[in-house]
Structures are given as C-alpha cells and as structure tokens.
Design an enzyme around this catalytic site. Sequence first.
Site, short mmCIF file in Angstrom:
data_model
loop_
_atom_site.label_atom_id
_atom_site.label_comp_id
_atom_site.label_asym_id
_atom_site.label_seq_id
_atom_site.Cartn_x
_atom_site.Cartn_y
_atom_site.Cartn_z
N ARG A 40 1.03 -1.45 0.01
CA ARG A 40 -0.04 -0.20 0.07
C ARG A 40 1.17 1.74 -0.10
O ARG A 40 1.33 1.68 1.10
CB ARG A 40 -1.31 0.02 1.53
CG ARG A 40 -1.73 -1.04 0.51
CD ARG A 40 -3.03 -0.85 1.90
NE ARG A 40 -4.09 -1.61 1.08
CZ ARG A 40 -4.85 -1.55 2.11
NH1 ARG A 40 -5.34 -1.51 3.42
NH2 ARG A 40 -6.26 -2.96 1.82
N GLN B 151 -1.28 2.47 -5.86
CA GLN B 151 -2.40 2.76 -5.55
C GLN B 151 -3.44 1.84 -6.50
O GLN B 151 -4.55 1.32 -5.76
CB GLN B 151 -2.72 3.97 -5.30
CG GLN B 151 -2.55 4.30 -3.94
CD GLN B 151 -2.95 5.83 -3.33
OE1 GLN B 151 -2.54 6.86 -4.72
NE2 GLN B 151 -2.92 6.54 -2.45
N ASP C 56 -4.05 -1.75 -6.23
CA ASP C 56 -4.52 -2.24 -4.54
C ASP C 56 -5.79 -2.82 -4.68
O ASP C 56 -6.88 -2.24 -5.07
CB ASP C 56 -4.32 -0.89 -3.82
CG ASP C 56 -4.74 -1.75 -2.22
OD1 ASP C 56 -4.81 -2.72 -2.40
OD2 ASP C 56 -4.77 -0.64 -1.95
N SER D 87 -7.92 -3.50 -1.65
CA SER D 87 -9.02 -1.48 -1.10
C SER D 87 -10.32 -2.17 -2.27
O SER D 87 -11.63 -1.94 -2.20
CB SER D 87 -8.08 -0.73 -1.14
OG SER D 87 -7.40 -0.42 -0.87
N TYR E 227 0.46 2.02 11.58
CA TYR E 227 -0.17 0.88 12.16
C TYR E 227 -1.05 0.92 13.50
O TYR E 227 -0.10 1.85 14.59
CB TYR E 227 0.26 -0.28 12.45
CG TYR E 227 1.47 -0.16 10.94
CD1 TYR E 227 0.49 -0.77 9.48
CD2 TYR E 227 2.55 0.13 9.50
CE1 TYR E 227 0.53 -1.20 8.77
CE2 TYR E 227 2.03 0.15 8.59
CZ TYR E 227 1.66 -1.06 8.04
OH TYR E 227 2.00 -0.92 6.10
#
Length: 377
Positions: A124, A129, A132, A135, A232
């Site tokens: 990611r 993008q 991805d 997603s 994170y």
Amino acid sequence: MGLSIAVTRERHEGETRCAVTPDTVKKFVALGATVLVEAGTGAGSSIPDAEYVAAGAVVKPDTRAVLDGADLVLKVRGPTQQEITALKPGAVVIALLDAYREKDTVAALAGAGATAFAMEFVPRITRAQVMDALSSQANLAGYRAVIEAANAYGRGFPMMMTAAGTVAAAKVFVMGVGVAGLQAIATARRLGAVVTATDVRPATKEQVESLGAKFLAVEDEEFKNAQTAGGYAKAMSEEYKAKQAALTGEHIKKQDIVITTALIPGRAAPVLVTADHVASMKPGSVIVDLAIENGGNVQGGKLGEVVTTPNGVSIVGLANLPGRIASDASSLYAKNLVAFAGLLIKEGGLTVDLEDEILKAAVVTHGGAVVHEGVRG
C-alpha cells in the site's frame, strides 16, 4: 510470436468475477499482446463471449487450448491443479492467490516453474494504489454488507414520519474502519441510519466523523498514543482492552445492525463479537461478518450461511460479497491487473524485475521455489 495472455473461467465455488473485461482486453491488445479467453469466462459478470471477441480477444472452448503456450495467465482466484499442469515452464500467473491458506496451490505453482504474483500482497504505497485489488474489492464488500444487512433486517433504515406514526432510524455499528468499514459507514448513512464506528487507530476518528458517524472508543491517553509513526496500531494494555470491551459490549446491546470488518494478514480474524454479545442483542437484529472467510469476527457465524440464533439475531456469513456485484467487482479488479501487468510487459514481451519494490513484495513463487518469506515460513 508476441506476448500471449490467457484468461480461464473461474472454478472456485461461487466465484462470479472474472479477470479481464472487454475494456482491459483492448488495452492488452494495444500493447501488442494476443489475449485468449476461455468460453464462458465473463458469464457471472454479464459479459458475453461476443463482447470479448469484439474487443480483440480470441475465445476458445476449453482450458488447455487457452493455456497452451501462454506467457501470462490472469485469474481472480488461484489456478486449479489441472490449470497448473497445463502451464508452460516460466509462465507468469497473477491472481488473488490467498497464499497463506492455499499452500497446495502455491506448492504446485512452484513445482511447475511458474512465477506467481499474489495481488493481495501488493504494497500500500502511492505508486501501487491503482493496483490495490484488496482495496477495490473491500470497497464493494463494505457497500454490499449494508445491502445484505438491510435485506436481512425486517425494518427500514431511515427515520420515516407518516400519518400513522414515526418509524425510527436503524442503529448501525461498524467495527473496523478500513476501506470496507468506511464504505459501510457511508452506505448506511446514505440509507438514513444512525451510525457509530470503532477502530483501534486514533487517526480513524476524523474519517468516521467526516462521514457523519459517531466514533466509539475509550479516549484516554493510551488511546491517543496508540499509533506508530507508520500509521499502524500499537498493542494496547490489558487494562485498556478491558475498558474498551466493556464500552463496546454495552453499545452492541442497543444496536439493530453490527458490521464487522477486522482482518489480520496471515492470521485468523480476531473475535470482536462474542456469544454473550450476540445473546444481549434484540430479536430481529442483524450482524454481518465480513471476515467470515478468514475464521470470522463473530462467534456463532457460519461460512456461506445466515444463522438465526435462539434469541432471534441473524448472523450473516456470506462469502465473497464483491462477487455479489460481479460486474463492478470485475471491472475494478481487471483494471488493477492491467496496472500490475504493466510492470511486467516491456516491448511486447515479459520482463520480471524482482528489484521493483511492488513486484518484490507480491511475488510468491519464482525459479521453481516459494520465495515469499511469509508464505514459505
């Protein structure tokens, strides 16, 4: 002979998506590739064979004819053992391999000398993008989760005022504010529900509130510092976990619909909703478990089923929610594949540069071996 790209029918049970659309066939043909598609590949996504032909693909009636001599094989799910035996040595396979669980498929791909890339391992980062797939598919799953909840819920979502009285708005609680969770919040809000959401990452509070929902968390000092510089979540203390669990448990009792979205790569999904939580909910309430294929976030849920508990709560454990809107899911996934394959297609042929950070992160098998450390271990 130039680059040969093969796309076979998906044979994973219940899989309705496909790996190419007529639009992406045109893009591959423009790059000088020959695209071979197995008859019936697009049926689950409402794409007739004739549309592939019109876009420049060659449609063949059986799997082996499609795979014969193919340089690049594009799939939604990992190939079957029969498909793997038909691959030429050195063929490149790109798919959502589910590599942590489908170890036999990975081993067979390595044994066949294939270079296999798992779309779920695309990093990611900004440059990736457009590739991805997790997603793009999670976005649709979050939307569909709310539609399935509305279908299972015996009442309306929005507040409605009529001459006969007022219908209260549904209360929806979304657990986990990733891509799927954010889309679930947005969809439930569009349908008129009162929405709350929770996540262990403080940064998600602003995202939740920007969608018109309320954020639920024990917002003490520990929570405010619960995120690493990389974005994170940090491990929380047992004391904090107990406080958060108590708050969540009290909140679930009052909800009409709960949607859970928590996944941990390479591990079973964490349990967010216990049997006691389910037992505390009102008859007619609905829980949709988006992590059911990875073991589930909800105790009592069953893969592929809608379970009704003794106290009248429906636990929706349907697999592959993106596949329930297959036309859109296929369109987005096919575009993800075009972007990823673009890293490999050079001057009408394939160049596998494993120094590229995206390819390095996503490669699972190469040179007759399993090379992805997480999968190999």
